[in-house]
Scaffold this active site. Sequence first.
Site, PDB file in Angstrom:
ATOM      1  N   GLY A   1      25.108   3.328 113.203  1.00  7.97           N
ATOM      2  CA  GLY A   1      24.907   2.596 114.446  1.00  7.97           C
ATOM      3  C   GLY A   1      24.880   1.099 114.238  1.00  7.97           C
ATOM      4  CB  ALA A   2      23.642  -0.999 111.463  1.00  3.87           C
ATOM      5  CG  MET A   3      28.197  -0.868 109.837  1.00  6.97           C
ATOM      6  SD  MET A   3      28.963  -0.167 108.373  1.00  6.97           S
ATOM      7  CE  MET A   3      28.368   1.523 108.458  1.00  6.97           C
TER       8      MET A   3
ATOM      9  CB  ILE B   1      34.768   9.835 100.295  1.00  7.11           C
ATOM     10  CG1 ILE B   1      34.508   8.336 100.482  1.00  7.11           C
ATOM     11  CG2 ILE B   1      35.325  10.455 101.557  1.00  7.11           C
ATOM     12  CD1 ILE B   1      35.765   7.521 100.754  1.00  7.11           C
TER      13      ILE B   1
ATOM     14  CB  CYS C   1      32.428  13.047 109.527  1.00 12.67           C
ATOM     15  SG  CYS C   1      34.197  12.813 109.269  1.00 12.67           S
TER      16      CYS C   1
ATOM     17  NE  ARG D   1      31.493  12.998 105.758  1.00 18.36           N
ATOM     18  CZ  ARG D   1      30.591  12.031 105.780  1.00 18.36           C
ATOM     19  NH1 ARG D   1      29.356  12.273 105.347  1.00 18.36           N
ATOM     20  NH2 ARG D   1      30.893  10.823 106.228  1.00 18.36           N
TER      21      ARG D   1
ATOM     22  NE  ARG E   1      39.311  10.031 101.609  1.00 20.10           N
ATOM     23  CZ  ARG E   1      39.191   8.823 102.132  1.00 20.10           C
ATOM     24  NH1 ARG E   1      39.650   7.765 101.467  1.00 20.10           N
ATOM     25  NH2 ARG E   1      38.618   8.638 103.294  1.00 20.10           N
TER      26      ARG E   1
END
Length: 656
Positions: A350-352, A375, A460, A466, A506
């Site tokens: 939430g801060a971002m 990850i 996610c 995920r 990845r």
Amino acid sequence: MKGSKAGRSSYSSSSYVPHQSRFSEYSTPDKMDASSSNFDDDFNWHHPQTFDQHHRSVSFGNSRFLLEAEEVSREFSGVRLVNTDEAGTLLVTNYRLLFVSQTTVDIIALGTIPYAAVEKFNKLVVKQTSGSRHSDKSSAGSAKRLLQVYGKDMRIIVFGFQARTKQRRAVFEALLRYTRPARLWDLYAFTCGPARYGGTNPQVRLLDEYFRILGVRSHFHATRSMIDEGTFTLSNDCWRISSVNSNYTLCATYPFSLIIPKSISDEEMLQASSFRAKCRLPVVSWCHPVTGAVLARSSQPLVGIMMNMRSNTDEKLVAALCTQLAGGEDIRRKLYICDARPKKNALANGAMGGGSESSANYFQSEIVFFGIDNIHAMRESLSRLRDYLDTYGTTSSDGKSSYLRHGGSSWGAGNLSSMSASVTTLGDSGWLSHVQNVLAGAAWIAARIAKESASVLVHCSDGWDRTTQLVSLASLLLDPYYRTFKGFQALVEKDWLAFGHPFSDRYGLPPLSGSGNMPLELSRQSSAGSIHSSLSRQQSGSCTPPPGPSHSQNFSHYSPIFQQWVDCVAQLLRMYPLAFEFSSAFLVDFLDCVLSCRFGNFLCNRYFSLSCIFTPNMHMMPHCSGGHYFFFFLRACLCQTFQARNSEWVWLGLRV
């Protein structure tokens, strides 16, 4: 393809054994002291020879091992594979390092690795101790040169070279060149010419799967003309296929077509997308053919640090997933919103600007957190698992068996202390706990849909790691079609490729066009020390970290998310072998093809980039062109194996 054995690359079932390991880097040579009597007894050195094979014939009949368009640039004899103490010939091709046994004149799978599957590599120099009866000058002359290669496929490979031959330098320079391609087009997949295995366009196959999910495939079959003319927007009573993202303007990481509620317009879709991270708004991934319950996916909502931001359009779209229950008048099904993250992580987002939903704002919903780590945790966990495998495996990168390394006290000798230490180390890796969390989350989702006829929305943070694991695994549990060869292909293409799992990030692959500075060397993490720790387990010597500056680059996006999902599938297959058309041997070859980049399916971060590769006007038509998906290759190779051995459900892959 020349020679049947050449078709199986390094991750084959015969090579994936507990001593193999993952993640690789190169550095300046390390110094290690070891007793001459001990080390030389283990290595029967042959006088090496070097062959420059720049587009010339390959000696010893090794050409039969080469794949199509694979060429040998250098060939070295007298090289030893330390892991198995075998002498042989090391071939440096444009696709892989290929080790051929001197005894059997056949490929040694453990010592053969495609460049795309290499994570890091470094040098070691083994010298005699100062107490040796040889002089210092003689000791320096008899030093053994080692090259250690870490693979993404759970291997640590160690090659031994004689001193003063410059063989190791040549192989090291080849690894520098081939594991750091400047552009995607420099990969082997783009040198093989047109495809031999036919197949439909991937967009056509995606539409066909949508038609099957909506139950309209008995009346319609997807064609390329449907896509060109925009006539693929079919529907049933509750859901429709939308073309709102046909130009990838709604969401660049979503497929060109989306299944959405029939009651939601394209204009509302555009409005709702702005309230979700990366514009990955809620869309349907699978629909139950009897109850009508759906499995949907998205990214996190942008509720902000105070968790008070709302979007009426997003709430309407999510509420539309709660369709009426079959046979019930005005009774709408329940909706579970499953957040794959730990709750504290969701709140921290939430801060971002991110965060999670509130059940008070979404119709008939319940919020559930699965607590699956991110990850970075998975990368570190697999790193520790690799160290465990190299320590307790049958044959390790130091050339010693687990039994000898522990002074004759191994599991086979019934030593409970050794067994306890092994189990503790395996548990400390956290890998099995992560796999269990993913499996438990997918099973919970499948149970809600199958038993309660409830709809489920999964997300996610960005909705491509995920989320993809949970959605595709739950679909596999719910739909037996996905447990067939053809259905498994459809599942991977839909949930992993079409919905934008970032394979390039990845796996550290080069971009479609790049500068040449590719992040294929990892910084030294906890796993990097296993090179030295494995070799230092020899009683006669010790090893110190390499001096000098590090050549590592940022590799923060690397993570084995897809391998973890395949491990989950393998665990299910082990428990319910008769529920699958394929065996675990198929999964091993499947993951081998993914990591090797021999085929073009898993080279990009998003479906749009992958579509560019398939453009008919492209001058370079690699293995991935024209629908030449490696699934056709694997099905052709393994279908006969399945028919001949469908009662021999042997656990071959992804074992720990």
